[in-house]
Scaffold this motif. Structure first.
Motif, PDB file in Angstrom:
ATOM      1  N   UNK A 275       0.838  -1.199   0.000  1.00 44.06           N
ATOM      2  CA  UNK A 275       0.000   0.000   0.000  1.00 44.06           C
ATOM      3  C   UNK A 275       0.875   1.251   0.000  1.00 44.06           C
ATOM      4  N   UNK A 276       0.583   2.163  -0.910  1.00 48.33           N
ATOM      5  CA  UNK A 276       1.321   3.411  -1.037  1.00 48.33           C
ATOM      6  C   UNK A 276       0.649   4.504  -0.227  1.00 48.33           C
ATOM      7  N   UNK A 277       1.427   5.271   0.519  1.00 48.30           N
ATOM      8  CA  UNK A 277       0.887   6.406   1.253  1.00 48.30           C
ATOM      9  C   UNK A 277       0.582   7.549   0.297  1.00 48.30           C
ATOM     10  N   UNK A 278      -0.648   8.073   0.335  1.00 49.15           N
ATOM     11  CA  UNK A 278      -1.014   9.199  -0.524  1.00 49.15           C
ATOM     12  C   UNK A 278      -1.719  10.289   0.281  1.00 49.15           C
ATOM     13  N   UNK A 279      -1.459  11.517  -0.131  1.00 50.33           N
ATOM     14  CA  UNK A 279      -2.135  12.686   0.410  1.00 50.33           C
ATOM     15  C   UNK A 279      -3.063  13.203  -0.709  1.00 50.33           C
ATOM     16  N   UNK A 280      -4.343  12.772  -0.717  1.00 50.34           N
ATOM     17  CA  UNK A 280      -5.230  13.176  -1.805  1.00 50.34           C
ATOM     18  C   UNK A 280      -5.880  14.534  -1.524  1.00 50.34           C
ATOM     19  N   UNK A 281      -5.817  15.412  -2.503  1.00 50.20           N
ATOM     20  CA  UNK A 281      -6.481  16.708  -2.399  1.00 50.20           C
ATOM     21  C   UNK A 281      -7.484  16.760  -3.537  1.00 50.20           C
ATOM     22  N   UNK A 386      -2.759   1.244  -9.337  1.00 50.61           N
ATOM     23  CA  UNK A 386      -3.314  -0.058  -8.980  1.00 50.61           C
ATOM     24  C   UNK A 386      -3.241  -1.028 -10.150  1.00 50.61           C
ATOM     25  N   UNK A 387      -3.650  -0.596 -11.318  1.00 45.74           N
ATOM     26  CA  UNK A 387      -3.719  -1.490 -12.472  1.00 45.74           C
ATOM     27  C   UNK A 387      -2.347  -1.753 -13.097  1.00 45.74           C
ATOM     28  N   UNK A 388      -1.410  -0.824 -12.900  1.00 48.28           N
ATOM     29  CA  UNK A 388      -0.089  -0.963 -13.513  1.00 48.28           C
ATOM     30  C   UNK A 388       0.949  -1.601 -12.586  1.00 48.28           C
ATOM     31  N   UNK A 389       0.489  -2.231 -11.510  1.00 53.50           N
ATOM     32  CA  UNK A 389       1.413  -2.972 -10.658  1.00 53.50           C
ATOM     33  C   UNK A 389       2.277  -2.115  -9.762  1.00 53.50           C
ATOM     34  N   UNK A 390       1.765  -0.946  -9.369  1.00 54.27           N
ATOM     35  CA  UNK A 390       2.494  -0.105  -8.430  1.00 54.27           C
ATOM     36  C   UNK A 390       2.071  -0.315  -6.999  1.00 54.27           C
ATOM     37  N   UNK A 391       0.854  -0.853  -6.803  1.00 53.97           N
ATOM     38  CA  UNK A 391       0.350  -1.035  -5.440  1.00 53.97           C
ATOM     39  C   UNK A 391      -0.882  -1.914  -5.464  1.00 53.97           C
ATOM     40  N   UNK A 392      -1.227  -2.443  -4.283  1.00 55.14           N
ATOM     41  CA  UNK A 392      -2.492  -3.150  -4.083  1.00 55.14           C
ATOM     42  C   UNK A 392      -3.552  -2.210  -3.525  1.00 55.14           C
ATOM     43  N   UNK A 393      -3.189  -0.976  -3.292  1.00 51.25           N
ATOM     44  CA  UNK A 393      -4.103  -0.002  -2.719  1.00 51.25           C
ATOM     45  C   UNK A 393      -3.309   1.112  -2.071  1.00 51.25           C
ATOM     46  N   UNK A 394      -3.942   1.809  -1.136  1.00 55.73           N
ATOM     47  CA  UNK A 394      -3.337   3.021  -0.612  1.00 55.73           C
ATOM     48  C   UNK A 394      -3.643   3.215   0.876  1.00 55.73           C
ATOM     49  N   UNK A 395      -2.702   3.888   1.543  1.00 56.09           N
ATOM     50  CA  UNK A 395      -2.953   4.438   2.875  1.00 56.09           C
ATOM     51  C   UNK A 395      -3.308   5.906   2.651  1.00 56.09           C
ATOM     52  N   UNK A 396      -4.551   6.255   2.876  1.00 55.75           N
ATOM     53  CA  UNK A 396      -5.027   7.608   2.620  1.00 55.75           C
ATOM     54  C   UNK A 396      -4.708   8.486   3.819  1.00 55.75           C
TER      55      UNK A 396
END
Length: 451
Positions: A275-281, A386-396
């Motif tokens: 899971x990738x950490x993201x800061x969504x705005x 997600x679709x390109x194999x960078x992560x299984x999801x995210x830590x929002x």
């Protein structure tokens, strides 16, 4: 692609006032959030209504060391609840969402943590997760009788043994050990109680644990290392790994690398969620999102920005550097081995950023990926990773609370669900069920041992 499941896994990172370094200064932020239980109760209910897979709480057992002027302007690591205590309270007002807390293997004992996380798993009906960390802050060491924290290699060696002991203690009782037969007077079956009798390099623990086997067998294991040791530890032990990659190519490399190491430990790649950490705005338009972001960035005091960057670089002294000059060549330290440190240095060199530009890029989201734009732009970026194999999801990681969480929940989540990228309801009763993770067998199932 070694996908863990067909829809994204989404965790929600609760940094009490929000994840942006200046979050507490936002006009709509809950400035006293760190010690405001009603704030946490409201946020937990919102997260569960939004169907997040789990809540995540970071922790550090010290007030962060920083220049007093910078520290006095920051809400991070100053005053907030101990996370296991807090999650125990939140378990009462939630039913399905996972509850993940950070606890260090450097400044705890295995019996302590085995008991606490087993208790949380029972209190929550099988929703506990442990974020296994190795402490790096000198301030933590000095709170536990040490002048310096453990070295990088020793920290991970200790962590491996610590986790093995904790898992052994969780297996102290067989699942069906407690008879509670009033007629016969047998409370438990003594053949189903096991003493660990561990003797190792770092720990000596007899056991057994005085809490029944957790509902999940073992609480879900979370890890956040990007260094070489951290990647190996994740491949061997983690069921969720939290990453801080800043571009898709790096994320894809990390994803392939960590999952590719799992076979040597007899593990299947789908049993690890990267899971990738993201800061969504998120805005209704790109212009609205940019305006929100610019406002948050304007609240960063330069002293705080430079201090946060220094902390991310393992305490590097930047006080004599011009904010509008480049990041200097830094002497190698134990901290320079970390994945976060290396990612920051590469970013500064690749884009030729000044210190001010670098802290504006990193300090707001504290080194995690910022995704800003319209609903479609934000979801497009998440879908691509997600679709390109960078992560299984995210830590929002919402910028400020409660506003940024509400915006993500009402704008982005419905679009993720419309595209079939995120579930509409929980699967199963436990955190393991929801993540599609197997329930661990007891180590004593095939080779029983008796006290």
């Amino acid at each position: 692609m070694m996908r863990s499941r067909d829809t994204m896994t989404l965790g929600l990172f609760f940094n009490h006032t929000g994840h942006h370094v200046a979050s507490w200064r936002h006009p709509d932020a809950q400035a006293d959030a760190g010690v405001n239980i009603r704030h946490y109760l409201d946020m937990a209910r919102t997260a569960e209504q939004s169907k997040f897979d789990f809540l995540f709480f970071a922790d550090q057992v010290a007030v962060r060391e920083a220049h007093p002027d910078a520290l006095s302007r920051s809400a991070q690591y100053t005053a907030h609840f101990e996370p296991l205590t807090l999650l125990s309270a939140l378990s009462v007002v939630t039913d399905r969402i996972g509850l993940v807390a950070t606890a260090s293997t450097s400044y705890n004992e295995p019996y302590h943590l085995a008991r606490k996380f087993a208790s949380l798993d029972h209190l929550s009906g099988g929703r506990a997760g442990w974020n296994v960390v190795t402490s790096t802050a000198h301030a933590e060491a000095r709170n536990f009788g040490r002048d310096q924290h453990y070295g990088h290699a020793e920290r991970y060696d200790r962590a491996h043994e610590f986790l093995d002991v904790v898992r052994g203690l969780w297996d102290s009782w067989d699942d069906d050990a407690f008879l509670r037969d009033k007629q016969s007077g047998a409370y438990f079956d003594p053949a189903k109680l096991h003493a660990l009798e561990h003797r190792g390099r770092h720990f000596s623990v007899r056991g057994p644990l005085n809490v029944p086997r957790p509902i999940q067998g073992h609480p879900v294991i979370v890890q956040a290392g990007s260094s070489e040791d951290g990647r190996e530890f994740a491949a061997a032990t983690a069921e969720i790994v939290f990453t801080a990659e800043m571009d898709l190519a790096s994320a894809q490399q990390y994803y392939r690398d960590v999952k590719g190491r799992m076979a040597r430990y007899g593990r299947r790649p789908e049993h690890l969620h990267v899971l990738t950490g993201i800061n969504p705005i998120v805005g209704r338009t790109e212009a609205e999102a940019n305006e929100k972001h610019a406002h948050m960035q304007s609240l960063i005091h330069p002293v705080v920005g430079r201090e946060i960057l220094s902390t991310m670089l393992g305490g590097a002294d930047l006080s004599s550097c011009s904010l509008d000059g480049p990041l200097p060549d830094l002497p190698p330290t134990d901290a320079s081995k970390s994945g976060l440190y290396q990612n920051i240095v590469k970013l500064a060199q690749r884009e030729k950023l000044t210190i001010r530009q670098l802290y504006l890029r990193l300090a707001g989201a504290r080194g995690k990926l910022t995704i800003k734009g319209s609903v479609e732009q934000v979801v497009d970026k998440m879908e691509e990773w997600f679709r390109q194999g960078g992560s299984d999801g995210f830590i929002v990681q919402p910028s400020y609370l409660p506003g940024s969480l509400d915006e993500f929940a009402t704008l982005a989540l419905p679009e993720l669900q419309r595209r079939g990228l995120f579930h509409r309801d929980y699967d199963g009763e436990t955190l393991r069920d929801g993540l599609g993770l197997p329930r661990p067998e007891s180590r004593y199932k095939l080779t029983p041992r008796f006290p």
